[in-house]
Scaffold this motif. Structure first.
Motif, PDB file in Angstrom:
ATOM      1  N   PRO A 430      -3.996   9.933  -4.075  1.00  0.00           N
ATOM      2  CA  PRO A 430      -4.027   9.005  -5.207  1.00  0.00           C
ATOM      3  C   PRO A 430      -5.406   8.419  -5.470  1.00  0.00           C
ATOM      4  O   PRO A 430      -5.578   7.660  -6.426  1.00  0.00           O
ATOM      5  CB  PRO A 430      -3.048   7.908  -4.772  1.00  0.00           C
ATOM      6  CG  PRO A 430      -3.172   7.883  -3.282  1.00  0.00           C
ATOM      7  CD  PRO A 430      -3.421   9.313  -2.868  1.00  0.00           C
ATOM      8  N   THR A 431      -6.405   8.776  -4.655  1.00  0.00           N
ATOM      9  CA  THR A 431      -7.747   8.231  -4.879  1.00  0.00           C
ATOM     10  C   THR A 431      -8.443   8.898  -6.063  1.00  0.00           C
ATOM     11  O   THR A 431      -9.486   8.423  -6.513  1.00  0.00           O
ATOM     12  CB  THR A 431      -8.622   8.407  -3.621  1.00  0.00           C
ATOM     13  OG1 THR A 431      -8.850   9.801  -3.378  1.00  0.00           O
ATOM     14  CG2 THR A 431      -7.945   7.783  -2.404  1.00  0.00           C
ATOM     15  N   GLU A 437      -0.385  14.168 -11.901  1.00  0.00           N
ATOM     16  CA  GLU A 437      -0.475  12.831 -12.494  1.00  0.00           C
ATOM     17  C   GLU A 437      -0.675  12.931 -14.009  1.00  0.00           C
ATOM     18  O   GLU A 437      -0.053  12.187 -14.786  1.00  0.00           O
ATOM     19  CB  GLU A 437      -1.640  12.082 -11.847  1.00  0.00           C
ATOM     20  CG  GLU A 437      -1.658  10.596 -12.094  1.00  0.00           C
ATOM     21  CD  GLU A 437      -2.769   9.935 -11.291  1.00  0.00           C
ATOM     22  OE1 GLU A 437      -2.473   9.353 -10.238  1.00  0.00           O
ATOM     23  OE2 GLU A 437      -3.938  10.026 -11.707  1.00  0.00           O
ATOM     24  N   THR A 590       1.104   5.331  -1.640  1.00  0.00           N
ATOM     25  CA  THR A 590       1.113   5.729  -3.045  1.00  0.00           C
ATOM     26  C   THR A 590       1.371   7.229  -3.140  1.00  0.00           C
ATOM     27  O   THR A 590       0.465   8.026  -3.409  1.00  0.00           O
ATOM     28  CB  THR A 590      -0.229   5.381  -3.718  1.00  0.00           C
ATOM     29  OG1 THR A 590      -0.551   4.019  -3.451  1.00  0.00           O
ATOM     30  CG2 THR A 590      -0.147   5.569  -5.233  1.00  0.00           C
ATOM     31  N   GLY A 595       4.426   4.370  -8.538  1.00  0.00           N
ATOM     32  CA  GLY A 595       3.553   3.850  -9.579  1.00  0.00           C
ATOM     33  C   GLY A 595       4.005   4.131 -10.995  1.00  0.00           C
ATOM     34  O   GLY A 595       3.296   3.802 -11.948  1.00  0.00           O
ATOM     35  N   SER A 606      -1.857   2.025  -8.950  1.00  0.00           N
ATOM     36  CA  SER A 606      -2.880   2.913  -9.479  1.00  0.00           C
ATOM     37  C   SER A 606      -3.042   2.634 -10.964  1.00  0.00           C
ATOM     38  O   SER A 606      -2.075   2.705 -11.735  1.00  0.00           O
ATOM     39  CB  SER A 606      -2.476   4.377  -9.272  1.00  0.00           C
ATOM     40  OG  SER A 606      -3.337   5.244  -9.987  1.00  0.00           O
ATOM     41  N   ARG A 608      -4.408   4.425 -13.106  1.00  0.00           N
ATOM     42  CA  ARG A 608      -4.296   5.642 -13.923  1.00  0.00           C
ATOM     43  C   ARG A 608      -2.847   5.937 -14.311  1.00  0.00           C
ATOM     44  O   ARG A 608      -2.602   6.651 -15.271  1.00  0.00           O
ATOM     45  CB  ARG A 608      -4.863   6.854 -13.169  1.00  0.00           C
ATOM     46  CG  ARG A 608      -6.360   6.811 -12.895  1.00  0.00           C
ATOM     47  CD  ARG A 608      -6.817   8.145 -12.311  1.00  0.00           C
ATOM     48  NE  ARG A 608      -5.979   8.542 -11.178  1.00  0.00           N
ATOM     49  CZ  ARG A 608      -6.184   8.161  -9.929  1.00  0.00           C
ATOM     50  NH1 ARG A 608      -7.207   7.358  -9.639  1.00  0.00           N
ATOM     51  NH2 ARG A 608      -5.384   8.562  -8.963  1.00  0.00           N
ATOM     52  N   ARG A 609      -1.908   5.447 -13.555  1.00  0.00           N
ATOM     53  CA  ARG A 609      -0.497   5.781 -13.780  1.00  0.00           C
ATOM     54  C   ARG A 609       0.088   4.791 -14.787  1.00  0.00           C
ATOM     55  O   ARG A 609       0.678   3.778 -14.415  1.00  0.00           O
ATOM     56  CB  ARG A 609       0.263   5.795 -12.456  1.00  0.00           C
ATOM     57  CG  ARG A 609      -0.312   6.821 -11.495  1.00  0.00           C
ATOM     58  CD  ARG A 609       0.447   6.969 -10.192  1.00  0.00           C
ATOM     59  NE  ARG A 609      -0.205   7.960  -9.338  1.00  0.00           N
ATOM     60  CZ  ARG A 609       0.224   8.371  -8.150  1.00  0.00           C
ATOM     61  NH1 ARG A 609       1.352   7.855  -7.657  1.00  0.00           N
ATOM     62  NH2 ARG A 609      -0.446   9.262  -7.449  1.00  0.00           N
TER      63      ARG A 609
END
Length: 677
Positions: A430-431, A437, A590, A595, A606, A608-609
């Motif tokens: 998830p980084t 995603e 995560t 998320g 996150s 981005r999610r």
């Protein structure tokens, strides 16, 4: 009543003898099999009055069968490829995905009304179910960028919008002859297009077989002018049609696809799709007077008329099944045809990976990043790396097991049935962004058909009790305490999903302690990871009984899920399997399924999610769009449903004896497992 693909087989009637005088009916096994499943028994010799004579369209050999028919008065069955044929043209050796079996004529020959024309002229074409299937099929073909032939990259850019498309066809094409057209017709078409669009850029789209060097076309270099060019790049027909202001054709199937894309193509021949109010006909056919919708045209041509074939189950099938098959095979070709240089692949993985990714061009293996990059540049191949070994391989796509992996563990050297190839990152990290995603964030673009398929997959997976590894394991104890039960799945503690996807809670002991602290009165069931139970990986918790009420050893994860109300996890895939089964899931890390608003997330969110998808939307991304599947029975790329078949029935070839011996040996030397992982 309209003819359906399975009429002959479903009726249970005895096969009808089909006499043939073309060796292709005998030597091309796919064609012969579709005919057999459609109720025809291929024979040689002189036919009787109740028999049929099979010929291939208007091919150069069709006169043989026609001559016998003329002498014996036995009717002819004309066979042709269906409108979704294959990835590569037939001249490259690819078998067809379906056939047209026509008792009256040939769909492209207007001299005699074909079965397809009778459908278009006389069938009500008002069945709501069939029309719904047609709308879904049209949407899926565009979404998946599928056409009759599919050896093109959807990412190849089309020219700037505003151009006119002229569709060339191969010299000697039977449909051109049937429309009484020739090179002069194509030259006239180009002249008219210039007259009607004097300011527009004109592109002559070359036929794929011409571009491949198999057969010539009708246009020459001398036919070009300052505003006219050939278009030979393998561009998606859907992308080309999106940018065109007009489409001109003689009799190409591209005209049919232009109609489906919303165009009213100008037609200089008399193909099956002209005369129904959807085309600008420059050579009208008076007997065609009915006006149809695009959906009705598609329903007749793609659902009612063809016989589609399922190569995995050896049966006739629906259009939807045929699209699934072609999508899987096309995706594999588009990904793999240039070949790969692969890094970080352990020795035992290389043969299975070669089967999956090396069917079109052999994989070359090189672990050194610089050497691998140089080899890829020299040979024109792409770069891939096993995701857990990606450090230093910045240019490589990451490869990892999928979510319906196998019957057995990777640590036991069982080859995967599903793999993911990620061009952005990898799902468990998830980084950074991953392709999964991105797919979930875009899940609001899925069609109703996509969602129905995802919901059907969820029902099938849960009712069949399938999971990632599908291990043989025992049931849970019969005397579990009553009340609220929580499953705590253990993980391999050096797993990359924990290293990259957790912060405060990073060990199985920490997970148990945190879950017990938050749920002092609940019954905790702790299930160690199978690799840890086998002694192959790290993650043992000696004092697990200080936190858990029950330790589930050698237990089926599905039985465990069925027995609990909730799952508390770091990043385990069991959390996703719990969501599929309607369980509440709490995540301290995560994982890919956190998320999105479906889980209780105890880790930092996150940013981005941003989507808030339904479970079906997430499942479609995770199970359909993201992975690639491999059928171990046919050795071919396949849709997810085929892998579910194999997992349910257990029809999966056993590992080789050498593989089984190696797996046993690694159990004896578990402390050295890093050498083969």
């Amino acid at each position: 009543m309209a003819v359906t693909p399975n009429t002959a087989a479903a009726a249970g009637s005895p096969s009808q003898r089909l006499y043939v005088y073309n060796g292709g009916f005998l030597t091309q096994s796919r064609i012969r099999r579709i005919l057999e499943l459609s109720g025809y028994d291929i024979a040689l010799g002189k036919p009787a009055p109740d028999d049929l004579i099979g010929v291939w369209g208007h091919s150069p050999t069709s006169w043989r069968g026609e001559a016998v028919s003329g002498k014996t008065n036995v009717p002819v069955l004309r066979v042709e490829d269906a409108f979704l044929r294959s990835v590569l043209p037939g001249r490259d050796g690819e078998p067809p995905l379906g056939l047209h079996l026509d008792t009256r004529g040939v769909h492209f020959d207007p001299s005699t009304p074909s079965d397809l024309e009778h459908l278009l002229a006389e069938d009500p074409l008002d069945d709501a179910h069939i029309l719904s299937q047609a709308r879904d099929g049209m949407a899926r073909l565009k979404q998946l960028s599928l056409s009759k032939y599919n050896a093109f990259d959807p990412a190849t850019p089309a020219p700037d919008p505003g151009y006119v498309l002229i569709i060339d066809q191969t010299a000697g094409d039977a449909s051109v002859k049937a429309s009484r057209a020739d090179r002069n017709t194509f030259l006239e078409m180009l002249f008219v297009a210039r007259e009607e669009h004097p300011q527009a850029k004109i592109y002559i789209k070359t036929h794929p077989e011409t571009a491949a060097g198999h057969r010539g076309g009708h246009y020459r270099d001398g036919d070009l002018s300052p505003n006219t060019d050939f278009l030979t790049d393998p561009i998606s027909p859907h992308a080309l049609l999106d940018g065109a202001v007009a489409v001109y054709t003689v009799s190409s199937q591209f005209g049919f696809e232009a109609i489906l894309a919303g165009h009213k193509p100008v037609v200089f021949g008399q193909p099956f799709y002209m005369g129904w109010g959807l085309t600008d006909d420059r050579q009208p056919l008076d007997r065609r007077q009915r006006n149809l919708t695009r959906v009705q045209l598609f329903a007749a041509a793609m659902i009612l008329y063809p016989r589609w074939y399922d190569p995995y189950r050896d049966r006739l099938c629906t259009l939807s099944d045929a699209i699934d098959t072609l999508a899987a095979q096309t995706r594999a070709w588009r990904d793999d045809h240039a070949g790969w240089v692969a890094s970080g692949m352990r020795l035992w993985k290389r043969a299975p990976l070669q089967k999956v990714f090396g069917q079109h061009r052999k994989i070359l293996f090189e672990d050194d990043p610089a050497k691998a990059d140089a080899l890829a540049a020299k040979t024109g191949r792409g770069r891939m790396v096993w995701a857990g070994k990606s450090v230093g391989h910045d240019s490589a796509l990451r490869v990892e097991d999928g979510f319906l992996r196998s019957r057995g563990l990777g640590a036991e050297l069982i080859a995967p049935l599903s793999l993911v190839v990620d061009d952005l990152g990898i799902y468990y990290d998830p980084t950074q962004a991953s392709r999964l995603e991105t797919l979930i964030n875009a899940s609001d673009t899925l069609t109703n058909a996509d969602l129905y398929r995802a919901e059907a997959l969820i029902r099938r997976i849960t009712s069949a009790g399938l999971s990632k590894y599908n291990l043989e394991a025992g049931d849970i104890p019969a005397d579990l305490p009553t009340g609220r039960r929580i499953l705590v799945p253990g993980q391999v503690e050096d797993d990359a999903s924990i290293r990259l996807g957790t912060t405060d809670i990073t060990t199985n002991r920490d997970l148990l302690a945190a879950t017990r602290a938050a749920n002092p009165a609940a019954t905790l069931l702790y299930k160690p990871h199978p690799d840890v139970e086998s002694g192959l990986r790290d993650g043992h918790v000696p004092d697990a009984t200080d936190f858990a009420d029950v330790i589930l050893t050698k237990t089926s994860p599905i039985a465990a899920l069925d027995a609990v109300d909730e799952v508390w996890t770091m990043t385990s895939t069991i959390g996703f399997e719990a969501l599929l089964r309607g369980k509440d899931v709490t995540c301290f890390g995560t994982p890919f399924y956190a998320g999105w608003g479906l889980t209780d997330d105890r880790a930092l969110p996150s940013t981005r999610r941003i989507a808030r998808p339904s479970l079906a939307q997430v499942a479609h991304a995770v199970l359909v769009q993201y992975p690639r599947y491999f059928d171990p029975v046919t050795g071919q790329p396949c849709p997810v449903d085929v892998v579910l078949d194999r997992l349910e029935t257990g029809t999966i070839p056993r590992p080789s004896r050498a593989n089984r011996w190696l797996a046993k040996a690694q159990g004896l030397f578990a402390s050295y497992a890093h050498l083969w992982r």
